[in-house]
Write a protein that holds these residues in place. Sequence first.
Motif, PDB file in Angstrom:
ATOM      1  N   GLN A 117       1.068 -39.715 -84.182  1.00  0.00           N
ATOM      2  CA  GLN A 117       0.081 -40.708 -84.633  1.00  0.00           C
ATOM      3  C   GLN A 117       0.118 -41.978 -83.810  1.00  0.00           C
ATOM      4  O   GLN A 117      -0.915 -42.462 -83.327  1.00  0.00           O
ATOM      5  N   TRP A 172      -0.801 -41.516 -80.081  1.00  0.00           N
ATOM      6  CA  TRP A 172      -2.244 -41.310 -79.942  1.00  0.00           C
ATOM      7  C   TRP A 172      -3.022 -42.617 -80.120  1.00  0.00           C
ATOM      8  O   TRP A 172      -3.919 -42.928 -79.345  1.00  0.00           O
ATOM      9  N   ASN A 173      -2.671 -43.391 -81.131  1.00  0.00           N
ATOM     10  CA  ASN A 173      -3.432 -44.599 -81.471  1.00  0.00           C
ATOM     11  C   ASN A 173      -3.018 -45.840 -80.699  1.00  0.00           C
ATOM     12  O   ASN A 173      -3.850 -46.693 -80.390  1.00  0.00           O
ATOM     13  N   ASP A 182     -15.655 -39.722 -80.376  1.00  0.00           N
ATOM     14  CA  ASP A 182     -14.306 -40.028 -80.867  1.00  0.00           C
ATOM     15  C   ASP A 182     -14.393 -40.908 -82.115  1.00  0.00           C
ATOM     16  O   ASP A 182     -14.928 -42.021 -82.058  1.00  0.00           O
ATOM     17  N   ARG A 230      -3.255 -38.233 -75.435  1.00  0.00           N
ATOM     18  CA  ARG A 230      -4.698 -38.347 -75.144  1.00  0.00           C
ATOM     19  C   ARG A 230      -5.031 -37.789 -73.763  1.00  0.00           C
ATOM     20  O   ARG A 230      -6.101 -37.208 -73.564  1.00  0.00           O
ATOM     21  N   LEU A 245      -9.209 -35.043 -80.401  1.00  0.00           N
ATOM     22  CA  LEU A 245      -8.283 -34.888 -81.508  1.00  0.00           C
ATOM     23  C   LEU A 245      -8.315 -33.440 -81.988  1.00  0.00           C
ATOM     24  O   LEU A 245      -9.382 -32.879 -82.224  1.00  0.00           O
ATOM     25  N   ILE A 267      -4.405 -35.739 -87.042  1.00  0.00           N
ATOM     26  CA  ILE A 267      -3.355 -36.466 -86.337  1.00  0.00           C
ATOM     27  C   ILE A 267      -2.017 -35.735 -86.387  1.00  0.00           C
ATOM     28  O   ILE A 267      -1.213 -35.825 -85.463  1.00  0.00           O
ATOM     29  N   VAL A 291      -1.385 -33.291 -83.386  1.00  0.00           N
ATOM     30  CA  VAL A 291      -1.412 -33.787 -82.004  1.00  0.00           C
ATOM     31  C   VAL A 291      -0.250 -33.223 -81.195  1.00  0.00           C
ATOM     32  O   VAL A 291      -0.443 -32.632 -80.120  1.00  0.00           O
TER      33      VAL A 291
END
Length: 519
Positions: free
Chosen positions: A68, A71-72, A231, A308, A315, A320, A323
């Motif tokens: 998470q 990714w973010n 996205d 990413r 995604l 999430i 991932v």
Amino acid sequence: MQQAQIFTVIALALYAAAMTVIGCISYGRSKTLDGFLVGGRKIGAWSTAFAYGSAYFSAVVFIGYAGQHGWNIGIGALWIGIGNTLIGCLLSWLLFANRTRRMTKRLNARTMPDYFEKRYGAKGMKILASVIIFVFLVPYSAAVYKGLGSLFSAVFPSIQTWVWMLIIACLTAVYLVAGGYIATAYTNLVQGVIMIVGVVCLVIAVLSHSAVGGITGLMENLRSFEPLPNDPNPTTGTQLTSIFGGSAFKFLCFNIMLTSFGTWGLPQMIGKFYAIKDKAAIKRGTVISTIFCLVIGCGAYLVGSTSRLILGGQLPEGGIDSVIPAVLMKVLSGGTLGLLLLALIMILLLSASMSTLEAVVLTSASAVAVDLIPSVSKHKIPQQKQMLLTRLLCLTFIVCSFVFATQNIPIIVSLMSFSWGIVSGCFIGPYLWGLFSKRITKIGAYAGILSGLLTVGGATLVISLSSGFAAAAAKSPEMGVIAMAVSSVVVPVVSLLTKNKATEQERINTLFEDCRKED
């Protein structure tokens, strides 16, 4: 895919056999309650260090947090791994390991609730702490199941997730019930070695992927990254390469504090210090555990920050929590070497999860069998019966957490954060101040536990009533950090305003003097 499944099944069978053998060997050394719960207080530096580190990092860290936040947030998520290493591990060992070992040995305390009762002369505090541990560590262990189940389902899509959760539960039950803490210490040593080798191999494989291009390529490719038009959570290259987390700076800080300072009050982490044999082992264990956490923590978040690029900004279907499984399948699904590495990583994550699960289960079961039931029983319960009850409760707890994990609760990070925050928020103040100051009173310790519980419980209730429980779970890191701060402040403040009885204060003064003389 079939080859990957074959390699994984073989690796899983070998791993299960090794864990079973260790459990059987350890059975002979865990026939006393002291041996079953704290290994006779004779566990060495390597076993304790790996037990601490492997209990710290479960599959939730890899699958949930690293997936998470990588990714973010991007490369800034590495600060969580660094914070965990320096604060959650190094400082914890330097500040608390020897003091905890000396005081719990002097008090003959085997568990956190037992420590509270004997340090503060409060049987009610022992009961309260036992209930908190048993209630709130169930979702913690459920998060461990969920994290690992997500990965195995990616490799074996035809097999339902609950089947893998059941396998994890059975494996953990076999050696934990047989060998207690001694078995967990030895299995943690094996699991820790697997985790280090696996993470190093995984980092090399991920950085070598064409979409990443090594360390320099990672930064360049992340900087030029553009989110897909569809996205739902677009993140630009500027955000992904921001050293301090960019727009997620506040969120990042709260997660660092929760997962780093939180270990200072978690009974399954602090319990490792009860069992280490001497001061020399603590010095060695400090170095070993810090290196372990640096490799595992930073390695996990580094892999997450590449997600990413490797997944092309798309995604995965599972959200999430899928991932990292998707990254692993993308990077390791080609060629025999890649499949072997995939099998190794599967065992790595299984090791990480089982080591955390066994620590939580033993902590929770002993809280009820050794602390709660004898405290409320009218008759004295012999140690052999307490041991049998602890073993039975280990099984019960594993079953309860397995059932909880099979429910449809998709966000494993929030689940773990909530449990982590409320347990540490209750215990951190009374535990730490009890080690360092003989002026802390029983009322002050009670106030610390209750203030931590009310902080998280009150905030959860208010947010849940207004916005739903999902909104409250999303705020769990902030609530946990605030609870830890409140508990740490309330304990000394209330202690300044209250006093222990003269005989109780004399006992505490003698305790501190005896602990000081021991070394």
